[in-house]
Write a protein that holds these residues in place. Structure first.
Motif, mmCIF file in Angstrom:
data_model
loop_
_atom_site.group_PDB
_atom_site.id
_atom_site.type_symbol
_atom_site.label_atom_id
_atom_site.label_comp_id
_atom_site.label_asym_id
_atom_site.label_seq_id
_atom_site.Cartn_x
_atom_site.Cartn_y
_atom_site.Cartn_z
ATOM 1 N N THR A 89 -83.048 -23.680 37.700
ATOM 2 C CA THR A 89 -82.995 -22.472 36.879
ATOM 3 C C THR A 89 -83.472 -22.754 35.458
ATOM 4 O OG1 THR A 89 -80.674 -22.914 36.362
ATOM 5 C CG2 THR A 89 -81.147 -21.463 38.251
ATOM 6 N N THR A 90 -83.611 -24.017 35.099
ATOM 7 C CA THR A 90 -84.091 -24.403 33.778
ATOM 8 C C THR A 90 -85.555 -24.806 33.899
ATOM 9 O OG1 THR A 90 -81.890 -25.223 33.235
ATOM 10 C CG2 THR A 90 -83.694 -25.931 31.812
ATOM 11 N N ALA A 91 -86.436 -24.101 33.203
ATOM 12 C CA ALA A 91 -87.884 -24.357 33.294
ATOM 13 C C ALA A 91 -88.286 -25.691 32.701
ATOM 14 C CB ALA A 91 -88.647 -23.228 32.604
ATOM 15 N N ASP A 92 -87.424 -26.302 31.899
ATOM 16 C CA ASP A 92 -87.740 -27.547 31.196
ATOM 17 C C ASP A 92 -87.539 -28.791 32.066
ATOM 18 O OD1 ASP A 92 -88.570 -28.802 28.796
ATOM 19 O OD2 ASP A 92 -86.495 -29.304 28.328
ATOM 20 N N LEU A 93 -86.914 -28.642 33.219
ATOM 21 C CA LEU A 93 -86.636 -29.806 34.062
ATOM 22 C C LEU A 93 -87.881 -30.248 34.823
ATOM 23 C CD1 LEU A 93 -83.113 -29.009 35.544
ATOM 24 C CD2 LEU A 93 -83.691 -30.495 33.616
ATOM 25 N N MET A 94 -88.020 -31.560 34.995
ATOM 26 C CA MET A 94 -89.129 -32.119 35.747
ATOM 27 C C MET A 94 -88.573 -32.849 36.969
ATOM 28 S SD MET A 94 -92.297 -34.526 34.473
ATOM 29 C CE MET A 94 -91.395 -35.999 34.037
ATOM 30 N N ASP A 95 -89.197 -32.637 38.109
ATOM 31 C CA ASP A 95 -88.819 -33.297 39.356
ATOM 32 C C ASP A 95 -89.453 -34.685 39.357
ATOM 33 O OD1 ASP A 95 -88.477 -34.229 41.951
ATOM 34 O OD2 ASP A 95 -88.947 -32.294 42.867
ATOM 35 N N LEU A 96 -88.663 -35.708 39.084
ATOM 36 C CA LEU A 96 -89.196 -37.070 38.992
ATOM 37 C C LEU A 96 -89.733 -37.582 40.323
ATOM 38 C CD1 LEU A 96 -86.581 -38.771 36.633
ATOM 39 C CD2 LEU A 96 -88.869 -37.924 36.073
ATOM 40 N N GLY A 97 -89.209 -37.101 41.414
ATOM 41 C CA GLY A 97 -89.681 -37.528 42.726
ATOM 42 C C GLY A 97 -91.104 -37.081 43.038
ATOM 43 N N ARG A 98 -91.566 -36.043 42.370
ATOM 44 C CA ARG A 98 -92.916 -35.524 42.596
ATOM 45 C C ARG A 98 -93.806 -35.618 41.359
ATOM 46 N NH1 ARG A 98 -93.120 -29.934 43.929
ATOM 47 N NH2 ARG A 98 -91.323 -29.615 42.593
ATOM 48 N N ALA A 99 -93.394 -36.372 40.343
ATOM 49 C CA ALA A 99 -94.089 -36.352 39.056
ATOM 50 C C ALA A 99 -95.165 -37.422 38.888
ATOM 51 C CB ALA A 99 -93.066 -36.495 37.926
ATOM 52 N N ASP A 100 -95.263 -38.388 39.776
ATOM 53 C CA ASP A 100 -96.175 -39.517 39.558
ATOM 54 C C ASP A 100 -97.624 -39.084 39.330
ATOM 55 O OD1 ASP A 100 -96.315 -42.558 39.520
ATOM 56 O OD2 ASP A 100 -97.879 -42.058 40.994
ATOM 57 N N ALA A 101 -98.140 -38.207 40.167
ATOM 58 C CA ALA A 101 -99.537 -37.784 40.024
ATOM 59 C C ALA A 101 -99.766 -37.064 38.698
ATOM 60 C CB ALA A 101 -99.948 -36.873 41.184
ATOM 61 N N THR A 102 -98.820 -36.227 38.298
ATOM 62 C CA THR A 102 -98.951 -35.515 37.020
ATOM 63 C C THR A 102 -98.884 -36.478 35.849
ATOM 64 O OG1 THR A 102 -97.954 -33.550 37.994
ATOM 65 C CG2 THR A 102 -97.975 -33.683 35.590
ATOM 66 N N LEU A 103 -97.992 -37.458 35.922
ATOM 67 C CA LEU A 103 -97.886 -38.438 34.842
ATOM 68 C C LEU A 103 -99.157 -39.287 34.746
ATOM 69 C CD1 LEU A 103 -94.167 -39.568 35.270
ATOM 70 C CD2 LEU A 103 -95.107 -37.967 33.587
ATOM 71 N N ARG A 104 -99.741 -39.626 35.883
ATOM 72 C CA ARG A 104 -101.012 -40.370 35.868
ATOM 73 C C ARG A 104 -102.136 -39.522 35.273
ATOM 74 N NH1 ARG A 104 -101.316 -45.137 38.409
ATOM 75 N NH2 ARG A 104 -99.423 -45.806 39.461
ATOM 76 N N ASP A 105 -102.161 -38.248 35.623
ATOM 77 C CA ASP A 105 -103.159 -37.352 35.031
ATOM 78 C C ASP A 105 -102.985 -37.265 33.517
ATOM 79 O OD1 ASP A 105 -104.271 -36.814 37.499
ATOM 80 O OD2 ASP A 105 -103.301 -34.848 37.723
ATOM 81 N N ALA A 106 -101.740 -37.137 33.057
ATOM 82 C CA ALA A 106 -101.465 -37.071 31.619
ATOM 83 C C ALA A 106 -101.900 -38.366 30.928
ATOM 84 C CB ALA A 106 -99.980 -36.811 31.370
ATOM 85 N N ALA A 107 -101.664 -39.506 31.579
ATOM 86 C CA ALA A 107 -102.056 -40.795 30.996
ATOM 87 C C ALA A 107 -103.568 -40.873 30.810
ATOM 88 C CB ALA A 107 -101.575 -41.942 31.892
ATOM 89 N N THR A 108 -104.301 -40.355 31.762
ATOM 90 C CA THR A 108 -105.763 -40.371 31.675
ATOM 91 C C THR A 108 -106.277 -39.321 30.694
ATOM 92 O OG1 THR A 108 -105.919 -41.164 33.948
ATOM 93 C CG2 THR A 108 -107.897 -40.181 32.995
ATOM 94 N N LEU A 109 -105.836 -38.076 30.870
ATOM 95 C CA LEU A 109 -106.349 -36.971 30.049
ATOM 96 C C LEU A 109 -105.961 -37.075 28.583
ATOM 97 C CD1 LEU A 109 -105.629 -34.017 32.491
ATOM 98 C CD2 LEU A 109 -107.870 -34.946 31.886
ATOM 99 N N TRP A 110 -104.747 -37.523 28.303
ATOM 100 C CA TRP A 110 -104.251 -37.496 26.941
ATOM 101 C C TRP A 110 -104.197 -38.860 26.268
ATOM 102 C CZ3 TRP A 110 -104.383 -33.413 24.150
ATOM 103 C CH2 TRP A 110 -104.346 -32.171 24.776
ATOM 104 N N ILE A 111 -104.446 -39.924 27.007
ATOM 105 C CA ILE A 111 -104.396 -41.244 26.369
ATOM 106 C C ILE A 111 -105.706 -41.994 26.577
ATOM 107 C CG2 ILE A 111 -103.173 -43.440 26.209
ATOM 108 C CD1 ILE A 111 -100.646 -41.944 27.165
ATOM 109 N N SER A 112 -105.989 -42.435 27.808
ATOM 110 C CA SER A 112 -107.148 -43.322 27.997
ATOM 111 C C SER A 112 -108.481 -42.645 27.706
ATOM 112 C CB SER A 112 -107.154 -43.940 29.396
ATOM 113 O OG SER A 112 -107.410 -42.977 30.387
ATOM 114 N N ASP A 113 -108.576 -41.317 27.896
ATOM 115 C CA ASP A 113 -109.827 -40.635 27.576
ATOM 116 C C ASP A 113 -110.131 -40.656 26.077
ATOM 117 O OD1 ASP A 113 -110.296 -40.102 30.229
ATOM 118 O OD2 ASP A 113 -109.956 -37.943 30.097
#
Length: 185
Positions: A89-113
């Motif tokens: 019910t809280t939009a701010d929560l992240m499902d850690l069990g399904r977050a790996d791909a999103t975190l990898r995308d963030a690492a590439t898009l917002w850091i290594s690029d």
């Protein structure tokens, strides 16, 4: 950088001005500073980007690879669609069990690029994302290189952890292929 030394680049950004404490060789510091400028110049979009952003990094040449570890607040990553826990019910929560791909995308898009590292004046190729971790603000594993490496190569937070992405941290281990740990970076 010489002799396999570890370099720590704690950096704080405030109100679109880069302010950093450099503890590194001039060339490496300039490369790191250029990367971090994107945090100061990003305009708010999907959510408000904080006025103060603290970024912690470690860089260490080791044999034929250069390890670059970075910790950034997830709130500085805009336009990312983080997976929500089913039935949350809280939009701010992240499902850690399904977050790996999103975190990898963030690492590439917002850091290594935005990162350019050089070995003896030659630009290194894009790094491999070896590991990503969501971390709580209370996590102190970036106190030293060894602790950060153990954290990034150890187990992630349990998937059932209640994790608020707007208050969480993104920890990333990048590796670059290099010619020698004795090179100038």
């Amino acid at each position: 950088m010489r002799d396999g030394a570890v370099y720590n680049f704690p950096t704080v950004f405030r109100d679109k001005n880069v302010r950093s404490r450099r503890t590194c060789a001039r060339g490496a510091g300039a490369s790191i500073a250029a990367f971090f400028m994107f945090f100061g110049g990003a305009a708010p979009a999907a959510h408000e980007i904080p006025n103060d952003v603290t970024v912690q990094t470690f860089v260490k040449p080791d044999g034929q690879r250069l390890r670059f570890m970075v910790r950034v607040p997830l709130s500085a990553m805009r336009d990312m669609d983080y997976p929500k826990p089913r039935g949350a019910t809280t939009a701010d929560l992240m499902d850690l069990g399904r977050a790996d791909a999103t975190l990898r995308d963030a690492a590439t898009l917002w850091i290594s690029d935005y990162l350019e590292l050089y070995e003896n004046g030659e630009r290194l190729p894009s790094p491999a994302v070896v590991s990503v971790r969501a971390a709580l603000q209370s996590d102190k594993s970036f106190a030293s290189y060894e602790e950060a490496l153990a954290h990034l190569t150890g187990p992630p937070l349990p998937s059932q952890t209640e994790f608020s992405w707007s208050q969480g941290l993104l920890d990333v281990l990048f590796e670059y292929p290099i010619q020698s740990d004795q090179s100038r970076f």
